[in-house]
Design a protein around this motif. Structure first.
Motif, mmCIF file in Angstrom:
data_model
loop_
_atom_site.group_PDB
_atom_site.id
_atom_site.type_symbol
_atom_site.label_atom_id
_atom_site.label_comp_id
_atom_site.label_asym_id
_atom_site.label_seq_id
_atom_site.Cartn_x
_atom_site.Cartn_y
_atom_site.Cartn_z
ATOM 1 N N TYR A 511 0.789 -58.470 -3.782
ATOM 2 C CA TYR A 511 0.791 -57.819 -2.472
ATOM 3 C C TYR A 511 0.152 -56.444 -2.583
ATOM 4 C CZ TYR A 511 2.864 -55.532 1.655
ATOM 5 O OH TYR A 511 3.073 -54.840 2.816
ATOM 6 N N SER A 512 -0.787 -56.182 -1.695
ATOM 7 C CA SER A 512 -1.445 -54.878 -1.739
ATOM 8 C C SER A 512 -0.947 -54.032 -0.581
ATOM 9 C CB SER A 512 -2.951 -55.091 -1.637
ATOM 10 O OG SER A 512 -3.567 -53.847 -1.611
ATOM 11 N N ASP A 513 -0.315 -52.913 -0.932
ATOM 12 C CA ASP A 513 0.253 -52.019 0.061
ATOM 13 C C ASP A 513 0.162 -50.617 -0.540
ATOM 14 O OD1 ASP A 513 2.495 -51.508 2.272
ATOM 15 O OD2 ASP A 513 3.164 -50.560 0.400
ATOM 16 N N PRO A 514 -0.143 -49.608 0.265
ATOM 17 C CA PRO A 514 -0.357 -48.274 -0.324
ATOM 18 C C PRO A 514 0.826 -47.800 -1.187
ATOM 19 C CG PRO A 514 -0.860 -48.267 2.014
ATOM 20 C CD PRO A 514 -0.342 -49.619 1.713
ATOM 21 N N LEU A 515 2.051 -48.002 -0.694
ATOM 22 C CA LEU A 515 3.202 -47.511 -1.462
ATOM 23 C C LEU A 515 3.417 -48.336 -2.728
ATOM 24 C CD1 LEU A 515 5.955 -46.564 1.146
ATOM 25 C CD2 LEU A 515 4.065 -45.239 0.264
ATOM 26 N N TYR A 516 3.241 -49.632 -2.594
ATOM 27 C CA TYR A 516 3.480 -50.507 -3.742
ATOM 28 C C TYR A 516 2.388 -50.305 -4.800
ATOM 29 C CZ TYR A 516 5.301 -54.609 -6.155
ATOM 30 O OH TYR A 516 5.869 -55.451 -7.070
ATOM 31 N N ASP A 517 1.138 -50.113 -4.334
ATOM 32 C CA ASP A 517 0.043 -49.851 -5.267
ATOM 33 C C ASP A 517 0.284 -48.529 -6.009
ATOM 34 O OD1 ASP A 517 -1.115 -52.152 -4.440
ATOM 35 O OD2 ASP A 517 -2.596 -51.216 -3.120
#
Lengths: 545, 247
Positions: A511-517
Motif C-alpha cells: 500500500y502506498s500512502d504518504p504516512l506509511y511510506d
C-alpha cells in the motif's frame, strides 16, 4: 493557459446560489487543486471554466471569465479544442464500444488525417499501456483501465489544459497512485477537484479553498494554505496533519515537506512509542460463517474459501478493483445463489432462509444510495418501509432524529445532499432492526467530513449490537473503525486480520500512502518496528493514548 | 465454411442490410409456395454459414424457429376453413388450402428470422450504426446516441438487477409483484436521465459539434466486392422470383 476569473456568481434556476463572488487568476502551467466541503461549488467552477455552465447546464452566470483569451460562455466550441475534461466516472464520456474507436472519436471530430490519427492513437495507447487492448470492448475493461482510456482519449487531443473532476473516486489505492504518476509525467497543466489530496500535494502549485457557501476562503501555495488553521480542518493532507501533531508536542515547524518530517523523526527516533494493539478478548459469537465458498460469475472465478464475521463488530473487506468485494456481499445477502460451499447466517444456511426471514435480520446499503429510493419524498420512503414491519418499532420521530433527517422530510430523496442520501439509505436498512448491515463503499465520493460522519453513524449502530460488514477502498477508515479486516486477493481468496496484525498482509505491505511510506523509510533507517498507517495511529504513537 | 463466414462479415453492413431487406420484402409480398421454399433453403444456408463461428447457437435458434413456424403452420392449417377438407378430428378440420397457407406463412416467417439472425451474426450492431452514418448519412448525433444506448444495455441490466434487489430488501423480503415493477422506474429513470445528460455534455466537449463534417477512422465506404455481392445476390433473387412467379 492563463485563466482570469473576476466576480463570478453562479445561480441555478431553483434560486440556489452555488458560487459567490469568486475572483482568482491562474498563470500558464500552474496546477491548481480545488477543495471544499460537499456542495461548495467545486464541480460548478470546473463546469463554468469549460463552458458547460451555462451552455449545457442551465444557470445564471455573472462575472468575467477569461480562459486563455476565450470567454467560455460565448465561445465554448473554440475552447473545446484547447481543453480536456475527465469526469468522476469515465464511462460517462465514452461514445463508442471499442477502445481504439474511442480514442479515435475526438480526432475524428477534429478532422484529423487518418494516418496522423493512427500514429497519435498508437502513441497515447502505448504511453498508457493500452496498446494490447485496442480491439477490446470497453465494457470488458476494469475500472482502472477505463480511467486510463479516458485519459488516452483526452491526451490524444493534446489539450493545453486538463479539467479533472474527482478522477480517482472509483479507483483503488494502487490505481490512484498510477493515475497521479501519469499526470505528473504528462507535464500538462491541470485544474483538479479531488478529495484524496495526499497523493497530489507534490505536483500542485496552488490550492483554491472554497467554503460551503461557494466563496473563496483562501487561494495560495499549499504550504501557506495548510499552515492556516480554522476552516481548513478537514482538508489538510495527512503529511501536514502529522507535522502539526509533532509540532504540538515538540519543537518542530509545521510543513508539508515529507523530507523535513522524516529527518526530524530519524533524529528523534525515541519519540515514537509502539503502543500494542489491544485485542478484544470478550467471547464473540459468529454472525456470518463462510466455508469453502466458490463462485463463478461473468467468466470470472472467485475462490473465496473461509471467513468468520463476528456479532457486534465492524468487519471491513478490502481488495483491488474487480477482486470480488461486491460479489461477496451479494452472496452473503442471498442475491446470488448458484455458489458452491456454505454461507451461514446465525448458524442457518442462507439458502434455508425465507426471504422475509432473511431481510428481517439483514440490511444492504448499495454503493449508489439512489438505487434504493422508490418514492417522491424522504417521508414517503420512510412510510414505504413502515408497511412491511412485522414486529414493533420505536417512534419514527426518534429514528428520523437519530439520522438527522428532520429538515429534508418533504424533499425528493434524489435532491438531498450526498451525506443525507447516505444517512437515509442506512436508516431505511435498519428500519426493521436488522442485526446485520452490509454496506458497499459507504464513503465513496464523499469528502472527509461526510465520511467521518458516516463512519460515526456506523459505530453507533455497532454499539447497539449490529454487525456491520463494509466493502471499501478506504484503507484509513477501515483501519480506524474496524475490528477485523478481510483482504481479498485478485484471485478472490479471503484472509482475515485483526488491526494488530494487518501489517503482515501483502496488500498493506504494497500500500502506498504518504504516512506509511514515511514510516517505512524511518523503520528502514532506524531499525524500528513501528506500524502505523492512519493519522490516529500516528497520534497514539506520538502522544500515547 | 469459415471463409464464407468471413466473406459475409466483411461485406459493407449497409449493403448487406439492403440486400437482406430486399429478400425479406420479396418474401413478404410473394405467396408462391415454391419461391418461398427456395428462399427458406437459401436462408437456412446463410444461417449455417453465419453461425459457423458460434456453433452452440445452432440448436437453440433452430428449435425456436421450428416451434415458431410450426405454430404458425398449425394455426393456419387448422383454422383456415376454405377449400377441400383433407382431415377432420372432432370439430377440427384441416383443408388443402389451409395446408398450403400454413406452409407458406410458416416458412416465410422462418426465413425472415433466419435472414435477420444471419445478418446479426455477421454484423456487430455498432458496425452497422457506423456504416449507416457513413453510407446512408444518418445524423451523427443520432448515430452516437444509438451507440451509447447500445453500450448502456449492459449497464442497464446491472442497474435493473440492483434496483430489483434493493426493492426486495426494502420490502423486507416480501415477494415483488407486477405492480412493484412500476416502482423500479423511479431509480432507473433517474439513472438514465443523469447518464444521458452527462453523455450529451461529454460528446459536445469532445468536439462532436465543432465541424459539420466528420472524419471516419473506420472506413465503411462501398468497395467493388460489396457492389459485386449486391449485384449477384439481387440478380439471383430476381431470377428465382421471375422463374417461379411467371413460369
Amino acid at each position: 493557459m492563463k485563466i482570469n476569473i473576476n466576480n463570478l456568481n453562479v445561480k441555478f434556476p431553483e434560486n440556489r446560489k452555488v458560487l459567490n463572488n469568486i475572483s482568482f487568476d491562474i498563470k500558464t502551467n500552474e496546477n491548481i487543486l480545488i477543495i471544499g466541503p460537499s456542495g461548495s461549488g467545486k464541480t460548478t467552477l470546473l463546469n463554468v471554466i469549460s463552458g458547460i455552465i451555462p451552455n449545457q447546464i442551465d444557470a445564471t452566470v455573472n462575472g468575467n471569465i477569461d480562459v486563455g483569451g476565450i470567454d467560455p460562455i460565448r465561445m465554448q466550441s473554440e475552447l473545446t479544442e484547447r481543453i480536456g475534461i475527465i469526469f468522476q466516472n469515465p464511462e460517462d464520456m465514452f461514445a463508442t464500444l471499442k477502445v481504439e474507436d474511442e480514442i479515435a472519436f475526438s480526432l475524428e471530430n477534429r478532422l484529423f488525417d487518418k494516418d496522423l490519427a493512427r500514429s497519435r492513437i498508437m502513441d497515447k495507447a502505448g504511453k498508457l499501456e493500452l496498446r494490447d487492448k485496442l480491439d477490446r470492448d470497453i465494457n470488458s475493461l476494469s475500472g482502472g483501465e477505463k480511467q486510463k482510456l479516458a485519459i488516452a482519449c483526452i491526451e490524444a487531443m493534446e489539450p493545453e489544459l486538463l479539467l479533472l473532476d474527482e478522477p480517482t473516486a472509483l479507483l483503488d489505492p494502487n490505481m490512484t497512485k498510477d493515475f497521479f504518476a501519469y499526470l505528473h509525467k504528462s507535464k500538462r497543466q491541470f485544474l483538479i477537484v479531488e478529495h484524496k489530496i495526499d497523493n497530489i500535494i507534490d505536483i500542485i502549485d496552488k490550492v483554491l479553498l472554497l467554503d460551503e457557501k461557494g466563496s473563496i476562503i483562501d487561494y495560495d501555495k499549499p504550504s501557506n494554505i495548510f499552515n492556516k488553521c480554522g476552516k481548513t480542518r478537514y482538508f489538510k493532507p495527512k503529511i501536514f496533519n502529522l507535522s502539526c501533531l509533532i509540532s504540538k508536542k515538540y519543537n518542530f515547524k509545521t510543513t508539508i515537506k515529507k523530507s523535513d518530517i522524516r529527518e526530524f523523526l530519524i533524529m528523534n527516533r525515541n519519540i515514537l512509542k509502539i503502543t500494542p494493539y489491544e485485542r478484544n478478548e470478550k467471547e464473540e459469537k459468529i454472525a456470518v460463517k463462510i466455508r469453502d465458498l466458490y463462485f463463478n460469475f461473468d467468466k470470472k472465478e472467485f475462490k473465496y474459501g473461509n471467513l468468520n464475521i463476528y456479532q457486534g463488530t465492524i468487519h471491513s473487506i478490502l481488495g483491488n478493483n474487480g477482486s470480488g468485494k461486491t460479489t461477496l456481499l451479494n452472496l452473503i445477502s442471498g442475491f446470488l445463489c448458484n455458489y458452491k460451499g456454505l454461507i451461514e447466517i446465525f448458524d442457518k444456511d442462507v439458502k434455508d432462509y425465507k426471504k422475509t426471514e432473511l431481510y428481517n435480520i439483514l440490511g444492504y446499503v448499495f454503493q449508489n444510495p439512489e438505487m434504493q429510493f422508490f418514492n417522491y419524498t424522504v417521508w414517503d420512503e420512510i412510510d414505504f418501509s413502515k408497511k412491511y414491519i412485522e414486529g414493533e418499532i420505536g417512534s419514527i420521530g426518534d429514528l428520523i432524529n437519530k439520522f438527522y433527517l428532520n429538515d429534508v422530510l418533504s424533499n425528493s430523496p434524489f435532491n438531498i445532499s450526498t451525506g443525507e442520501k447516505r444517512r437515509l439509505s442506512v436508516l431505511l436498512m435498519t428500519f426493521y432492526k436488522q442485526r446485520i448491515l452490509l454496506l458497499d463503499e459507504p464513503t465513496f465520493g464523499q469528502d472527509r467530513e461526510t465520511s467521518i460522519e458516516t463512519m460515526n453513524l456506523l459505530k453507533r449502530l455497532k454499539n447497539e449490537g449490529i454487525t456491520i460488514i463494509i466493502a471499501t477502498h478506504d484503507i484509513d477508515n477501515a483501519i480506524d473503525n474496524s475490528d477485523y479486516i478481510t483482504i481479498i486477493s485478485d484471485k478472490g481468496e479471503l484472509k482475515t486480520y485483526d488491526i494488530g496484525n494487518i501489517y503482515q498482509s501483502s496488500f498493506i505491505k504494497n500500500y502506498s500512502d504518504p504516512l506509511y511510506d514515511l514510516l517505512k523509510d524511518i523503520n528502514r533507517e532506524t531499525g524500528c518496528m513501528c506500524n502505523m498507517i492512519t493519522l490516529k495511529q500516528w497520534e497514539r504513537a506520538l502522544c500515547g493514548d | 465454411m469459415r471463409r464464407l463466414n468471413k466473406f459475409l462479415s466483411d461485406i459493407n453492413p449497409s449493403v448487406k442490410f439492403f440486400s437482406v431487406f430486399v429478400y425479406i420484402l420479396l418474401l413478404v409480398i410473394s405467396m408462391n409456395k415454391n419461391f418461398i421454399i427456395t428462399l427458406f433453403i437459401i436462408s437456412f444456408l446463410f444461417f449455417i454459414i453465419s453461425v459457423s463461428n458460434n456453433k452452440r447457437y445452432i440448436i437453440p435458434i433452430s428449435i425456436t424457429v421450428i416451434i415458431f413456424s410450426l405454430t404458425i403452420f398449425i394455426m393456419n392449417f387448422v383454422f383456415y376453413k376454405a377449400g377441400r377438407g383433407i382431415f377432420a378430428i372432432a370439430y377440427i378440420k384441416g383443408t388443402k388450402a389451409g395446408f398450403d397457407r400454413g406452409i407458406i406463412l410458416g416458412l416465410r416467417s422462418a426465413s425472415i428470422i433466419l435472414f435477420s439472425v444471419s445478418y446479426l451474426f455477421t454484423t456487430p450492431p455498432f458496425r452497422f450504426i457506423e456504416s449507416l452514418m457513413q453510407n446512408l448519412k444518418l445524423p451523427k448525433l443520432i448515430g452516437y446516441a444509438l451507440l451509447i444506448a447500445l453500450r448502456e444495455v449492459h449497464q442497464f441490466r446491472n442497474n435493473f438487477r440492483n434496483t430489483r434487489n434493493a426493492l426486495l430488501i426494502r420490502k423486507n423480503g416480501h415477494q415483488i409483484v407486477m405492480i412493484d415493477y412500476m416502482k423500479l422506474i423511479i431509480p432507473l429513470f433517474a439513472c438514465i436521465i443523469r447518464k444521458g445528460e452527462r453523455s450529451a455534455i461529454a460528446l459536445e466537449l469532445r468536439g462532436i459539434m465543432i465541424h459539420k463534417n466528420k472524419m471516419f477512422y473506420n472506413d465503411f465506404s462501398v468497395k467493388h466486392k460489396d457492389i459485386l455481392f449486391l449485384l449477384i445476390s439481387l440478380c439471383f433473387l430476381c431470377i428465382i422470383f421471375c422463374f417461379f412467379t411467371f413460369k
